[in-house]
Design a protein around this motif. Structure first.
Motif, PDB file in Angstrom:
ATOM      1  N   ASP A   1       0.813  -1.224   0.000  1.00 55.11           N
ATOM      2  CA  ASP A   1       0.000   0.000   0.000  1.00 55.11           C
ATOM      3  C   ASP A   1       0.844   1.271   0.000  1.00 55.11           C
ATOM      4  O   ASP A   1       0.288   2.375   0.046  1.00 55.11           O
ATOM      5  N   SER A   2       2.169   1.128  -0.055  1.00 51.73           N
ATOM      6  CA  SER A   2       3.123   2.249  -0.073  1.00 51.73           C
ATOM      7  C   SER A   2       3.078   3.080   1.196  1.00 51.73           C
ATOM      8  O   SER A   2       3.690   4.151   1.260  1.00 51.73           O
ATOM      9  N   GLY A   3       2.398   2.597   2.227  1.00 53.01           N
ATOM     10  CA  GLY A   3       2.296   3.363   3.464  1.00 53.01           C
ATOM     11  C   GLY A   3       3.370   3.051   4.479  1.00 53.01           C
ATOM     12  O   GLY A   3       3.591   3.827   5.422  1.00 53.01           O
ATOM     13  N   ARG A   4       4.043   1.919   4.327  1.00 49.13           N
ATOM     14  CA  ARG A   4       5.115   1.524   5.220  1.00 49.13           C
ATOM     15  C   ARG A   4       6.271   0.986   4.396  1.00 49.13           C
ATOM     16  O   ARG A   4       6.102   0.586   3.234  1.00 49.13           O
ATOM     17  N   VAL A   5       7.451   0.939   5.021  1.00 42.77           N
ATOM     18  CA  VAL A   5       8.644   0.369   4.405  1.00 42.77           C
ATOM     19  C   VAL A   5       9.119  -0.785   5.281  1.00 42.77           C
ATOM     20  O   VAL A   5       9.215  -0.646   6.513  1.00 42.77           O
TER      21      VAL A   5
END
Length: 245
Positions: free
Chosen positions: A138-142
């Motif tokens: 979701d590109s919200g965390r790495v």
């Protein structure tokens, strides 16, 4: 798929290059070719497949994007040592390991619209080993690997961890210390795989693949040891097969 070559054969005929291979047609094509001594780092695809970002420069201090159709390049950011870039699935960011001249090693997120490289993660103690950052689906965390929680173990002391792209919410994802390298998510976002070492492996060479559900509650091994000395994974979507009429 894309790969880089930085080796040189004994007769000097093998020079550094960046190439792509079409899994459907079998075509191989060279995008960049330079004299020996030029450095290239691990490539990462833009979500639309039109560009590849990779680290280059004499000191690994330039991140460029290469147009897959033309081979043209543009500089995204430069001036600091970088490694392990990963392009977010929404296309807006690239995360990478970054060595700041004033602050030391860290993870940063490059916002492509503004060119701003924001600090994402700094080590909890000097000497912490961390890297291989990859965006969650979701590109919200790495997600990345680190020995933050097991620094005193001699080997196989990593955990997978995650942090929000704003730099908050550090979370330990895996329960047991083990070696991890190059985590990668499946195209559908349901699984995460990484290079690792099974406990029964007599020779700790990172030659196996461990897979987790996206929630990291269950792990299993891909059997076999065909991946000795591997350093990076990627997970491609399946090639569609034609259905007979």
């Amino acid at each position: 798929m894309a790969w880089v070559n930085t080796a040189r054969s004994g007769d000097g005929t093998l020079e550094p290059f960046v190439a792509v291979y079409d899994r459907t047609t079998g075509e191989k094509r060279t995008l960049l070719a330079d004299p020996f001594g030029v450095r290239y780092g691990a490539p990462t695809w833009s979500p639309d497949g039109s560009e590849i970002a990779l680290v280059t420069g004499e000191n690994n201090d330039r991140l460029i994007a290469v147009d897959v159709a033309t081979g043209g390049t543009r500089v995204l950011v430069q001036g600091h040592s970088m490694a392990d870039p990963d392009w977010s699935r929404d296309g807006s960011m690239i995360v990478l390991r970054w060595h700041s001249r004033s602050e030391g090693p860290q993870l940063r997120v490059l916002e492509l619209a503004t060119g701003t490289a924001r600090r994402l993660y700094t080590p909890g103690a000097p000497g912490e080993l961390f890297g291989s950052p990859v965006f969650a689906p979701d590109s919200g965390r790495v997600v990345f690997r680190t020995d933050r929680w097991y620094p005193d173990l001699e080997s196989s002391n990593h955990s997978l961890a995650s942090v929000r792209i704003g730099g908050t919410g550090l979370k330990k994802l895996t329960d047991e210390p083990r070696f991890y390298l190059s985590p990668v998510f499946s195209p559908d976002g349901r699984y995460c795989a990484a290079l690792s070492i099974p406990p029964e492996n007599e020779y700790p060479d990172g030659g196996n693949i461990i897979v987790s559900t996206s929630g990291f509650g269950e792990q299993w091994w891909i059997p076999g040891d065909e991946y000795d000395d591997s350093t990076r994974l990627d997970w491609a979507a399946a090639i569609p097969t034609e259905v007979p009429a």
